[in-house]
Scaffold this active site. Structure first.
Site, mmCIF file in Angstrom:
data_model
loop_
_atom_site.group_PDB
_atom_site.id
_atom_site.type_symbol
_atom_site.label_atom_id
_atom_site.label_comp_id
_atom_site.label_asym_id
_atom_site.label_seq_id
_atom_site.Cartn_x
_atom_site.Cartn_y
_atom_site.Cartn_z
ATOM 1 N N ASN A 429 36.164 21.156 31.174
ATOM 2 C CA ASN A 429 35.715 19.807 31.482
ATOM 3 C C ASN A 429 34.584 19.832 32.502
ATOM 4 O O ASN A 429 34.812 20.167 33.672
ATOM 5 C CB ASN A 429 36.874 18.980 32.044
ATOM 6 C CG ASN A 429 36.423 17.569 32.408
ATOM 7 O OD1 ASN A 429 36.159 16.761 31.522
ATOM 8 N ND2 ASN A 429 36.293 17.281 33.696
ATOM 9 N N GLU A 430 33.401 19.524 32.060
ATOM 10 C CA GLU A 430 32.225 19.305 32.910
ATOM 11 C C GLU A 430 31.707 20.528 33.644
ATOM 12 O O GLU A 430 30.833 20.389 34.494
ATOM 13 C CB GLU A 430 32.473 18.149 33.907
ATOM 14 C CG GLU A 430 32.693 16.826 33.203
ATOM 15 C CD GLU A 430 32.743 15.619 34.117
ATOM 16 O OE1 GLU A 430 32.941 15.798 35.322
ATOM 17 O OE2 GLU A 430 32.570 14.501 33.604
ATOM 18 N N ASN A 431 32.217 21.730 33.339
ATOM 19 C CA ASN A 431 31.763 22.876 34.120
ATOM 20 C C ASN A 431 30.384 23.366 33.703
ATOM 21 O O ASN A 431 29.637 23.887 34.533
ATOM 22 C CB ASN A 431 32.789 24.008 34.066
ATOM 23 C CG ASN A 431 34.094 23.579 34.711
ATOM 24 O OD1 ASN A 431 34.163 22.520 35.345
ATOM 25 N ND2 ASN A 431 35.124 24.380 34.551
ATOM 26 N N SER A 475 33.091 20.069 27.495
ATOM 27 C CA SER A 475 32.820 18.653 27.336
ATOM 28 C C SER A 475 32.223 18.204 28.653
ATOM 29 O O SER A 475 32.874 18.338 29.684
ATOM 30 C CB SER A 475 34.104 17.883 27.047
ATOM 31 O OG SER A 475 33.842 16.534 26.749
ATOM 32 N N HIS A 497 29.154 12.840 28.457
ATOM 33 C CA HIS A 497 29.949 12.011 29.376
ATOM 34 C C HIS A 497 29.001 10.998 29.989
ATOM 35 O O HIS A 497 27.952 11.376 30.518
ATOM 36 C CB HIS A 497 30.577 12.852 30.491
ATOM 37 C CG HIS A 497 31.661 13.782 30.013
ATOM 38 N ND1 HIS A 497 32.458 14.474 30.892
ATOM 39 C CD2 HIS A 497 32.083 14.109 28.771
ATOM 40 C CE1 HIS A 497 33.328 15.218 30.189
ATOM 41 N NE2 HIS A 497 33.107 15.011 28.900
#
Ligand code: BMA
Length: 827
Positions: A429-431, A475, A497
């Protein structure tokens, strides 16, 4: 195989740390599965951690060590017998001792552990102790050893394989509990056992379902090593394979001709087939050694990322049918995981189905979801996107973490293969985004940050153990591009996102981008009144009272709420009005985004709102609050995700009507489009004839006479079909000349609750019954219903309470957007 569950009779004590006097030195009964905080609560030694400011009182537990002790009876192992102590989950940094012998230690709550206890086990009474160290102190130690890596929020959750949100999040408490969080048992077995059973399910072109069962066998390592036999049965069809002496893996395949297909909700049925797998000795007089069952469903799921003229799509395709994903992000449904029952999960997934969703994304700061969760999703047709557990941080790729990451990934990929609902795996997630935009490279100075996990280790494991599943590296991400080639959050490529809305921008800027797939976007609102006031007892209760603020974790959360309100509804002064206005604005903001995304299908192929659920009572992005009550957003989602949607959207500088038909049948029939004054005078009218093919979107131009108001303050554009209605205002609420009290209501007792018939005397926008304010168990069937002058709508309130006639028509219960117009501060 004989299984002896070890759940009764555990005792808990603290062994080190800044423990308060009234707890230090005490031994209390412990629940297993369970956790230390819940045991202290049950023993009356702490107040409920979710109450008021109790979280602050429990900071001592972050640095406390604990011991769980159990005395149990057993018989000594026979010469040819294996006896294992099996833990399905330990949270987190633990040492296990049996009769004074150390069996091993653990540092990963996301995997199971098994210890051969033949040496340590005694005839009669046995003493088992599981000692938990402070996971925070362990993480800090690993951080000192490997070097700091950037992470959001104060604690280095990226240094230990414990659920990241254990350490607090922008919607979650920082409690850091510890405990035996999954079942534990003694397993006695001979010869061999089923170590992993991994059914890979596919459907052939001719409709034949195939279940290819990959089995790992553990041999006892004592006594003879005979030939074995594995049998798999599905729907009365059975297949058997021989396992020669010495071999420890086997594949057995069962074919099911004309398999009934499993579909996501809204697309068809969810037939599930039982798979039985048995392990036996071969030949005559065969002994069954071990057996297990799974449920499988026959379907194919992939994600189409074939480059097109715009960029790279991200389109989920089930059984060959492209699916517009209408989803929500999922976080652990209770910070204390062991309280999450199957019934609770059923209620939550049913709320997702009720809001017309077809996918839940399990976010990477939580857990690999449980069997119960996946079973419920299999049954409901709820697609699941499962993140690997990496969120909002750079992660070291060295030991002691690397081995743990590999072990947990292998175990969970294998564990979940059977579930029809599991659609895809996602690396983080978002890394990838964090690396590009959040200043990580400078901080890392060349050290690892997790890229090797997301682009090599994890996709390798998925390809090896479950080649039937799609893998996404992150993501958001831009498929097929390196992080430094195309921005991971690029609107034209893969997932995006959208967090400028909420953090910095007004929600109308959702329309500035047409993402290929929006896997996170959202807006905050407080929990329902009943939930808020049962956990926060500030007097007076205000947005800045201390208990309220402790239950608002977002950075400048209230500032963002007010800045979000100001240009639309305005900021009310009374707390009750502010509470309703922020909830309403949350629902409006998210619906605005969804209608935009859906209007761009198939270019935009999905919307996954942040977030469905909460893990405690808090002001957050959730649609359902911590006490399971739907917020106005939940009703807003149900409308915005309805199979058939009418929406007014800008195209080429004009307002047009867009009809979204997310249905297997064409959408036909008339749409009456009218421009009306708030008191009901028809200024312009037209009829459009719909003929929208299945699963598609159609656009209709609107005449100037409809889109140009005579008086923008007092008029509305309304498009009404048999299944849907769109309303379009010519200004923001703060500028409109609403009739502030446009509702008349009558309440009638009906079986199970009340019917409330509401009539609008003037245009009434977003009519709501905040039923929980009348009785804590009361729930209304619909909300945010817009009524034209003279229209009437019947709401049904379900409640066991006996309410007096005015309770449901009280101005704080029966509300609409109009009533805020006289109660706000105008900028
Ligand atoms: C997203 C999520 C979470 C967070 C949410 C709201 O980035 O991945 O980390 O809770 O935003 O800020």
């Amino acid at each position: 195989m004989i299984r002896q569950t070890l759940h009764d009779g555990w005792q808990l004590s603290t062994t080190a740390g800044p423990v308060p006097e009234h707890i230090a030195g005490r031994t209390i009964p412990a629940q297993v599965p369970g956790s230390a905080h819940l045991d202290l609560l049950a023993a009356g030694l702490i107040r409920d951690p979710y109450l008021d400011r109790e979280e602050e009182e429990l900071v001592w537990a972050h640095r406390t060590d604990w011991a769980y002790a159990l005395t149990f009876d057993a018989t000594a192992p026979a010469a040819d017998e294996r006896v294992d102590l099996a833990f399905d989950g330990l949270d987190t940094v633990a040492t296990i001792e049996l009769n004074g012998q150390v069996l091993g230690s653990t540092a990963n709550m996301h995997r199971s552990y098994r210890f051969d206890v033949r040496e340590a086990l005694r005839e009669g009474a046995n003493d088992l102790v599981v000692r938990f160290r402070s996971a925070l102190e362990y993480a800090e130690e690993v951080e000192r050893q490997l070097g700091r890596r950037d992470h959001v929020y104060p604690h280095p959750f990226n240094m230990v394989r414990k659920m990241a949100c254990s350490f607090g999040w922008d919607w979650g408490p920082d409690l850091q509990t510890a405990g035996i969080w999954k079942p534990v048992r003694l397993e006695r077995w001979r010869t061999a056992r089923l170590a992993t059973v991994r059914p890979l399910v596919t459907v052939g072109e001719d409709g034949t379902g195939r279940v290819e069962v990959h089995v790992d066998i553990e041999r006892a390592g004592v006594g003879a090593e005979p030939e074995l036999e594995i049998t798999a049965t599905v729907d009365g069809r059975r297949a058997t394979v021989a396992v020669p002496p010495g071999a420890t893996t086997a594949v057995v395949t069962v074919s099911v001709p004309e398999a009934r297909l499993w579909w996501p909700v809204g697309y068809g049925e969810q037939p599930l087939y039982q798979l039985d797998v048995t392990l036996a000795t071969a030949g005559a007089g065969a002994d069954t050694l071990d057996a297990t069952t799974r449920r499988v469903g026959f379907r194919t799921i992939t994600v189409d990322t074939t480059p097109d003229e715009i960029g790279t799509p991200f389109t989920v395709v089930v059984n060959g049918t492209p699916v517009f994903v209408k989803g929500a992000n999922w976080i652990p449904d209770d910070h204390f995981l062991t309280r999450i029952t199957r019934e609770r999960l059923e209620r939550r997934v049913d709320q997702a189905v009720g809001a017309n969703m077809n996918m839940l994304r399990i976010w990477g700061g939580g857990i690999y979801e449980t069997e119960d969760f996946y079973d419920v999703c299999d049954e409901r047709g709820m697609l699941v996107w499962q993140d690997f557990l990496f969120a909002c941080a750079s992660y070291p790729e060295e030991e002691p973490l690397r081995g743990e990451v590999e072990a947990e990934a292998r175990e969970n990929v294998a564990r979940l293969t059977s579930h029809a609902s599991l659609a895809l795996w996602n690396g983080c997630n978002e890394n990838l985004w964090g690396y590009v935009d959040w200043g990580w490279p400078e901080q890392l100075a060349g050290r690892t940050w997790g890229l090797g996990y997301y682009t090599e280790l994890l996709p390798g494991i998925v390809a090896e153990l479950d080649p039937t599943r799609f893998y996404a590296a992150g993501s958001p991400y831009s498929p097929a591009f390196a992080v430094d080639e195309v921005h991971p959050n690029d609107a034209d490529h893969g997932t995006r996102h959208e967090w400028e809305v909420w953090n910095r921008q007004d929600y109308t800027t959702y329309r500035d981008f047409v993402p290929r797939f929006c896997s996170e976007f959202g807006f905050q609102g407080p929990p329902t009144w009943a939930t808020l006031t049962s956990w926060v007892h500030d007097a007076p209760l205000t947005p800045t009272s201390p208990g309220f603020l402790l239950h608002q974790k977002a950075e400048d959360g209230n500032g963002k709420l007010d800045r979000g309100l100001a240009p639309h509804i305005g900021v009310p002064t009374a707390f009750e009005d502010w509470h309703w206005a922020t909830q309403l604005n949350q629902a409006r903001a998210v619906a605005y985004g969804i209608e935009h995304f859906r209007s761009w299908w198939p270019r935009t192929a999905g919307a996954i709102v942040w977030q469905l659920n909460d893990c405690w009572p808090v002001t957050s992005w959730a649609a359902v609050d911590g006490d399971e009550r739907p917020k106005p957003l939940w009703y807003g989602l149900r409308h915005a995700y309805a199979p058939r949607l009418l929406t007014v959207q800008p195209r080429d500088g004009r307002e047009v009507l867009i009809a979204v038909n997310d249905h297997d049948e064409a959408w036909t029939g008339p749409v009456v489009v009218e421009r009306l004054t708030f008191d009901g005078v028809r200024c312009a009218t037209a009829t459009i004839t719909l003929d929208v093919p299945p699963r598609s979107v159609a656009r209709f131009d609107l005449a100037d006479s409809l889109t140009t108001p005579g008086d923008a303050k007092k008029e509305v554009l309304v498009a009404t079909s048999q299944d849907a209605r769109a309303t379009h205002l010519f200004g923001e609420d703060i500028d409109l000349a609403y009739e502030p009290r446009p509702l008349r209501a009558e309440v009638t007792a009906v079986p199970g609750g009340y019917r409330v018939d509401v009539t609008a005397t003037s245009f009434a926008r977003d009519v709501a019954l905040l039923a929980d304010r009348a009785a804590p168990d009361a729930e209304v069937d619909d909300m945010l219903v817009t009524l034209l002058p003279g229209e009437r709508h019947s709401f049904t309130v379900t409640t066991a309470a006996g309410l007096d006639a005015t309770a449901l028509t009280d101005p704080l219960v029966l509300r609409c957007a109009n009533d805020l117009s006289t109660r706000v501060v105008r900028p």
